[in-house]
Design a protein around this motif. Structure first.
Motif, short mmCIF file in Angstrom:
data_model
loop_
_atom_site.label_atom_id
_atom_site.label_comp_id
_atom_site.label_asym_id
_atom_site.label_seq_id
_atom_site.Cartn_x
_atom_site.Cartn_y
_atom_site.Cartn_z
N GLN A 152 -29.75 42.42 -14.89
CA GLN A 152 -30.88 42.64 -13.97
C GLN A 152 -31.49 41.30 -13.55
N ILE A 153 -31.64 40.40 -14.50
CA ILE A 153 -32.21 39.08 -14.19
C ILE A 153 -31.26 38.30 -13.28
N ALA A 154 -29.97 38.40 -13.54
CA ALA A 154 -28.98 37.71 -12.70
C ALA A 154 -29.06 38.17 -11.26
N VAL A 155 -29.17 39.47 -11.05
CA VAL A 155 -29.25 40.02 -9.69
C VAL A 155 -30.51 39.51 -8.99
N ARG A 156 -31.61 39.43 -9.73
CA ARG A 156 -32.86 38.91 -9.14
C ARG A 156 -32.72 37.47 -8.67
N HIS A 157 -31.80 36.74 -9.28
CA HIS A 157 -31.57 35.34 -8.92
C HIS A 157 -30.40 35.16 -7.96
N GLY A 158 -29.95 36.25 -7.36
CA GLY A 158 -28.88 36.18 -6.38
C GLY A 158 -27.48 36.19 -6.96
N GLY A 159 -27.37 36.55 -8.22
CA GLY A 159 -26.06 36.60 -8.87
C GLY A 159 -25.25 37.81 -8.47
N ARG B 272 -29.92 28.38 -8.26
CA ARG B 272 -30.05 29.79 -8.66
C ARG B 272 -29.42 30.03 -10.03
N ALA B 273 -28.30 29.38 -10.30
CA ALA B 273 -27.66 29.52 -11.61
C ALA B 273 -28.57 28.96 -12.70
N ALA B 274 -29.16 27.80 -12.45
CA ALA B 274 -30.07 27.20 -13.43
C ALA B 274 -31.32 28.06 -13.62
N ASP B 275 -31.85 28.60 -12.52
CA ASP B 275 -33.03 29.47 -12.62
C ASP B 275 -32.71 30.71 -13.47
N PHE B 276 -31.51 31.27 -13.28
CA PHE B 276 -31.07 32.41 -14.10
C PHE B 276 -31.03 32.01 -15.57
N ALA B 277 -30.39 30.88 -15.87
CA ALA B 277 -30.28 30.42 -17.26
C ALA B 277 -31.67 30.24 -17.88
N ASN B 278 -32.57 29.67 -17.13
CA ASN B 278 -33.92 29.45 -17.64
C ASN B 278 -34.68 30.75 -17.81
N SER B 279 -34.41 31.73 -16.96
CA SER B 279 -35.09 33.03 -17.04
C SER B 279 -34.64 33.87 -18.23
#
Length: 122
Positions: free
Chosen positions: A89-96, A61-68
């Motif tokens: 907002q993007i972080a929250v979408r990735h479970g942050g 999820r952290a990597a997906d956030f970074a890539n997003s």
């Protein structure tokens, strides 16, 4: 890869994983200068050594956030212009979750702490 992160008490070296977004890496959440939460991950901007104040339940999820967020700034610059609201907002979408939420204890039962971080120079 090893990454040196500045902290209020000096630099700490962590084992970080590169992401597809050059300039952003993931690593365990630092709890103090000598302990890390191995179950949760965070993202750090390598040119500055500064991390996002957001934590993720796993490395994917952290990597997906970074890539997003890769398209939002030139992450290889020392001081990129970061659209903070959009990043959050993007972080929250990735479970942050924010550092504040993470530290409040709502996730304490899900966290495992282990000594895993070395002070720089040791």
């Amino acid at each position: 890869m090893e990454l040196t992160i500045p902290t209020p008490h000096g630099s700490v070296v962590v084992e970080a994983q590169p992401t597809e977004t050059h300039g952003l890496v993931t690593h365990p959440v630092l709890l103090s200068d000598d302990t890390a939460d191995l179950d949760w991950r965070t993202v750090t901007h390598t040119p500055s050594g500064l991390r996002f104040p957001i934590n993720f339940p796993n490395d994917q999820r952290a990597a997906d956030f970074a890539n997003s967020i890769g398209h939002l700034a030139d992450w290889q610059q020392a001081t990129p212009d970061i659209p903070k609201a959009e990043v959050l907002q993007i972080a929250v979408r990735h479970g942050g979750i924010t550092d504040t939420t993470y530290c409040l204890g709502a996730y304490q039962s899900e966290r495992t702490t282990a000594v895993e971080v070395r002070k720089a120079g040791e």
